[in-house]
Design a protein around this motif. Structure first.
Motif, PDB file in Angstrom:
ATOM      1  N   SER A  77       0.823  -1.216   0.000  1.00 32.21           N
ATOM      2  CA  SER A  77       0.000   0.000   0.000  1.00 32.21           C
ATOM      3  C   SER A  77       0.856   1.265   0.000  1.00 32.21           C
ATOM      4  CB  SER A  77      -0.929   0.011   1.219  1.00 32.21           C
ATOM      5  OG  SER A  77      -0.195   0.227   2.413  1.00 32.21           O
ATOM      6  N   GLY A  78       2.176   1.110   0.129  1.00 28.99           N
ATOM      7  CA  GLY A  78       3.074   2.259   0.103  1.00 28.99           C
ATOM      8  C   GLY A  78       3.642   2.639   1.453  1.00 28.99           C
ATOM      9  N   ILE A  79       3.181   2.011   2.504  1.00 27.15           N
ATOM     10  CA  ILE A  79       3.669   2.313   3.855  1.00 27.15           C
ATOM     11  C   ILE A  79       5.070   1.740   4.033  1.00 27.15           C
ATOM     12  CG2 ILE A  79       3.301   1.749   6.309  1.00 27.15           C
ATOM     13  CD1 ILE A  79       0.267   1.913   5.619  1.00 27.15           C
ATOM     14  N   LYS A  80       5.946   2.516   4.674  1.00 25.84           N
ATOM     15  CA  LYS A  80       7.320   2.069   4.911  1.00 25.84           C
ATOM     16  C   LYS A  80       7.401   1.320   6.238  1.00 25.84           C
ATOM     17  CE  LYS A  80       9.123   6.253   4.191  1.00 25.84           C
ATOM     18  NZ  LYS A  80       8.108   7.046   3.474  1.00 25.84           N
TER      19      LYS A  80
ATOM     20  N   VAL B 236      16.327   0.669   8.889  1.00 26.86           N
ATOM     21  CA  VAL B 236      16.878  -0.005  10.068  1.00 26.86           C
ATOM     22  C   VAL B 236      17.201   1.066  11.101  1.00 26.86           C
ATOM     23  CG1 VAL B 236      18.874  -1.250  10.969  1.00 26.86           C
ATOM     24  CG2 VAL B 236      17.792  -2.002   8.848  1.00 26.86           C
ATOM     25  N   LYS B 237      16.685   0.876  12.327  1.00 23.64           N
ATOM     26  CA  LYS B 237      16.955   1.806  13.414  1.00 23.64           C
ATOM     27  C   LYS B 237      17.905   1.110  14.394  1.00 23.64           C
ATOM     28  CE  LYS B 237      13.697   4.752  14.422  1.00 23.64           C
ATOM     29  NZ  LYS B 237      12.444   5.415  14.886  1.00 23.64           N
ATOM     30  N   ILE B 238      19.124   1.636  14.512  1.00 25.19           N
ATOM     31  CA  ILE B 238      20.147   0.997  15.337  1.00 25.19           C
ATOM     32  C   ILE B 238      19.845   1.258  16.810  1.00 25.19           C
ATOM     33  CG2 ILE B 238      22.612   0.720  15.732  1.00 25.19           C
ATOM     34  CD1 ILE B 238      23.122   2.050  13.053  1.00 25.19           C
ATOM     35  N   ASP B 239      19.812   0.212  17.599  1.00 23.11           N
ATOM     36  CA  ASP B 239      19.458   0.310  19.011  1.00 23.11           C
ATOM     37  C   ASP B 239      20.401   1.253  19.757  1.00 23.11           C
ATOM     38  OD1 ASP B 239      17.805  -0.920  21.298  1.00 23.11           O
ATOM     39  OD2 ASP B 239      19.866  -1.180  21.988  1.00 23.11           O
ATOM     40  N   ASP B 240      19.808   2.042  20.670  1.00 26.45           N
ATOM     41  CA  ASP B 240      20.596   3.066  21.360  1.00 26.45           C
ATOM     42  C   ASP B 240      21.679   2.485  22.269  1.00 26.45           C
ATOM     43  OD1 ASP B 240      18.892   2.031  23.254  1.00 26.45           O
ATOM     44  OD2 ASP B 240      18.011   3.951  23.857  1.00 26.45           O
ATOM     45  N   ASN B 241      21.528   1.239  22.697  1.00 23.10           N
ATOM     46  CA  ASN B 241      22.573   0.631  23.526  1.00 23.10           C
ATOM     47  C   ASN B 241      23.900   0.533  22.774  1.00 23.10           C
ATOM     48  OD1 ASN B 241      21.219   0.012  26.035  1.00 23.10           O
ATOM     49  ND2 ASN B 241      19.993  -1.427  24.863  1.00 23.10           N
ATOM     50  N   PHE B 242      23.822   0.305  21.466  1.00 24.13           N
ATOM     51  CA  PHE B 242      25.039   0.249  20.646  1.00 24.13           C
ATOM     52  C   PHE B 242      25.520   1.652  20.300  1.00 24.13           C
ATOM     53  CE2 PHE B 242      22.952  -3.838  19.823  1.00 24.13           C
ATOM     54  CZ  PHE B 242      23.990  -4.697  20.127  1.00 24.13           C
ATOM     55  N   VAL B 243      24.563   2.533  19.956  1.00 21.70           N
ATOM     56  CA  VAL B 243      24.924   3.896  19.549  1.00 21.70           C
ATOM     57  C   VAL B 243      25.639   4.634  20.677  1.00 21.70           C
ATOM     58  CG1 VAL B 243      24.006   6.144  18.838  1.00 21.70           C
ATOM     59  CG2 VAL B 243      23.064   4.038  17.852  1.00 21.70           C
TER      60      VAL B 243
ATOM     61  N   VAL C 250      26.619  -2.359  10.649  1.00 25.25           N
ATOM     62  CA  VAL C 250      25.236  -2.088  10.246  1.00 25.25           C
ATOM     63  C   VAL C 250      25.192  -1.017   9.166  1.00 25.25           C
ATOM     64  CG1 VAL C 250      22.992  -1.231  11.019  1.00 25.25           C
ATOM     65  CG2 VAL C 250      24.274  -2.824  12.454  1.00 25.25           C
ATOM     66  N   LEU C 251      26.028   0.001   9.301  1.00 25.27           N
ATOM     67  CA  LEU C 251      26.051   1.075   8.294  1.00 25.27           C
ATOM     68  C   LEU C 251      26.488   0.536   6.937  1.00 25.27           C
ATOM     69  CD1 LEU C 251      27.609   3.968  10.432  1.00 25.27           C
ATOM     70  CD2 LEU C 251      25.226   3.726   9.687  1.00 25.27           C
TER      71      LEU C 251
ATOM     72  N   LEU D 273      22.419  -2.882   1.093  1.00 22.47           N
ATOM     73  CA  LEU D 273      21.048  -3.322   0.824  1.00 22.47           C
ATOM     74  C   LEU D 273      20.142  -2.165   0.409  1.00 22.47           C
ATOM     75  CD1 LEU D 273      20.551  -5.810   3.818  1.00 22.47           C
ATOM     76  CD2 LEU D 273      21.009  -6.369   1.414  1.00 22.47           C
ATOM     77  N   ASN D 274      20.711  -0.966   0.307  1.00 20.87           N
ATOM     78  CA  ASN D 274      19.952   0.224  -0.084  1.00 20.87           C
ATOM     79  C   ASN D 274      18.805   0.503   0.890  1.00 20.87           C
ATOM     80  OD1 ASN D 274      19.575   2.463  -1.743  1.00 20.87           O
ATOM     81  ND2 ASN D 274      18.012   1.405  -2.978  1.00 20.87           N
ATOM     82  N   LEU D 275      19.105   0.397   2.186  1.00 23.22           N
ATOM     83  CA  LEU D 275      18.126   0.674   3.228  1.00 23.22           C
ATOM     84  C   LEU D 275      18.473   1.980   3.921  1.00 23.22           C
ATOM     85  CD1 LEU D 275      17.936  -2.869   4.915  1.00 23.22           C
ATOM     86  CD2 LEU D 275      16.332  -1.897   3.265  1.00 23.22           C
TER      87      LEU D 275
END
Length: 474
Positions: A350-353, A377-384, A400-401, A407-409
């Protein structure tokens, strides 16, 4: 009276007595049958109550019996995925394993649905109840082979003790159920003994649940909006809607308290749709290049009608599906990939991300990225938060980066609180981030004012300066 009449009368009397005996036997059998579960053949709650006093009379002054409560973790997904026939077989096999471990000196009862209660054999001391619970959990964790399928489930165990925790079946079952709740909130496949302070905790939770129902009825739950920033130029590219609840008596109630209550009490669907409707109304006043993110419970992804409900909310607000990102935690998805896949596919079509939230703390991460239509992809704050101090955290984030770029994410770093971390991420071409460094979450009015003024957040040397910038917009 002749001899034949006497014989006939005696025969008739004997036959009548025989019929009365048969009737009593049939009646007793029917009563006994009513005290057993039709599916598993186990005693039911009525049988447990009837047998309870006899079982407890066998306990000597220096002995005890344990009352244990269990349920089947993952039973509903099995029913939904494979059908009720497989679910029924699973319950029967589950009951067989419990019965085998408990033995003939105890009692296993099915209370209804996937809830089971056990009265243990007579025990010499309290730790013996823990040993029984460990054996039960070990037996339950072994895979079940059902119609050629290998099905794995889990359970928790709550334990109360006779006579220490009560003398009636109702009181001991209630306290074992409280202990079960504590076991399940502590993790998977754990057991807990009842402790008296648990009663106060459950009372607090019960009051919160009542207040939460009232808050939802009165629209007292409101979303606030945390900016998502493009790190290359500090431009707002979206907001994450965060459910917020302030109760007059309890004060601010954090989401990690009321969201589990909403899930357990069957209110999560209503809560999600309420927050979504308010957030979409706010987003309709933002420029079209500002996206809206919203965290979604894994339970919503098992609702086949959720995509249609979401489409109706978007149509009502006039917000395009392409501006919506649904955040789903990696840990939740890894447990329910098969069940969630059809709904996720329909949402993506439907177009939703779709964003994989808290990336790095769950299981089968690469497999999830391969199977599901993930955009972000949202990297968990514990790692950040650890990239400047912990080489392993730094290596994880860098990996992850590289992965997301290949993967073009899109990638968003969560929990940004220091300028040095923002600079470190920017140097490695991390696209976006969010966190207190860019200010506290905003009301709908403040967020709208900020993006209508251009949506730029100027660089600052401290989180306090950033906080002041966003507060000025309020």
């Amino acid at each position: 009276m002749g001899i034949f009449a006497i014989v006939a009368a005696a025969f008739s009397l004997t036959r009548m007595k025989h019929r009365l005996t048969e009737h009593r036997h049939a009646e007793n059998a029917a009563i006994e049958l009513a005290k057993h579960d039709a599916l598993t053949g186990l005693p039911n709650r009525r049988k447990l109550d009837d047998s309870f006093n006899d079982l407890m009379d066998q306990v000597q002054p220096d002995e005890c019996r344990a009352v244990l409560m269990l349920d089947v973790d993952g039973f509903k997904p099995v029913n939904d995925l494979y059908g009720h026939g497989v679910g029924d077989i699973l319950l029967c096999k589950f009951a067989e394993r419990l019965t085998l471990e408990v033995g003939s000196e105890g009692l296993v009862a099915r209370l209804g649905g996937d809830e089971f209660a056990i009265v243990s054999p007579v025990l010499s001391e309290k730790p013996d109840a823990g040993s029984l619970a460990r054996r039960l959990l070990a037996a339950i964790q072994k895979p079940f082979d059902i119609e050629g399928r290998e099905i794995r489930i889990g359970s928790g165990v709550g334990i109360s003790l006779f006579p220490d925790d009560g003398h009636s079946s109702s009181e001991l079952l209630r306290r074992a159920d409280i202990a079960l709740y504590r076991a399940k909130t502590s993790g998977t496949s754990l057991f807990r003994f009842f402790e008296i302070e648990m009663d106060a905790s459950i009372l607090h939770r019960s009051l919160l649940e009542q207040r939460l129902r009232r808050a939802m009825d009165s629209d007292a739950l409101k979303p606030e909006y945390q900016p998502i920033i493009r790190l290359s130029d500090n431009k707002i590219i979206g907001f994450e809607a965060l459910a917020r609840w302030y109760d007059p008596d309890f004060g601010y109630v954090p989401p990690n308290q009321f969201i589990p209550i909403a899930e357990d009490a069957g209110m999560i669907s209503e809560l999600t749709e309420n927050i979504l409707r308010q957030a979409c109304k706010a987003a309709s006043r933002w420029p079209d290049d500002i996206d809206l993110s919203l965290n979604i419970s894994s339970l919503k992804l098992q609702e086949q009608g959720f995509p249609l409900k979401l489409a109706a909310v978007l149509a009502e607000s006039g917000v395009l599906p392409q501006r919506i990102t649904l955040d789903i935690s990696e840990a939740a998805l890894s447990r329910n990939v098969k069940l969630s896949h059809p709904v996720l596919r329909q949402l993506a079509d439907s177009g939703i991300k779709l964003a994989l939230d808290d990336y790095g703390v769950g299981n089968s991460s690469l497999n999830i990225l391969r199977q599901l239509p993930i955009d972000t992809v949202k990297i968990d704050d514990n790692f950040v938060c650890g990239v400047l101090k912990d080489p392993e955290c730094a290596a994880m984030v860098e990996a992850v980066l590289v992965l997301t770029k290949g993967l073009n994410l899109r990638v968003v770093a969560e929990g940004l609180e220091q300028k040095e971390i923002v600079d470190w991420l920017s140097d490695r071409q991390c696209e976006a981030g969010q966190g207190h460094y860019f200010g506290t979450s905003l009301t709908a009015e403040a967020a709208t004012k900020l993006v209508q003024a251009g949506g730029w957040i100027a660089p600052a040397g401290s989180a306090a300066e950033m906080k002041q910038l966003t507060e000025n917009a309020s």
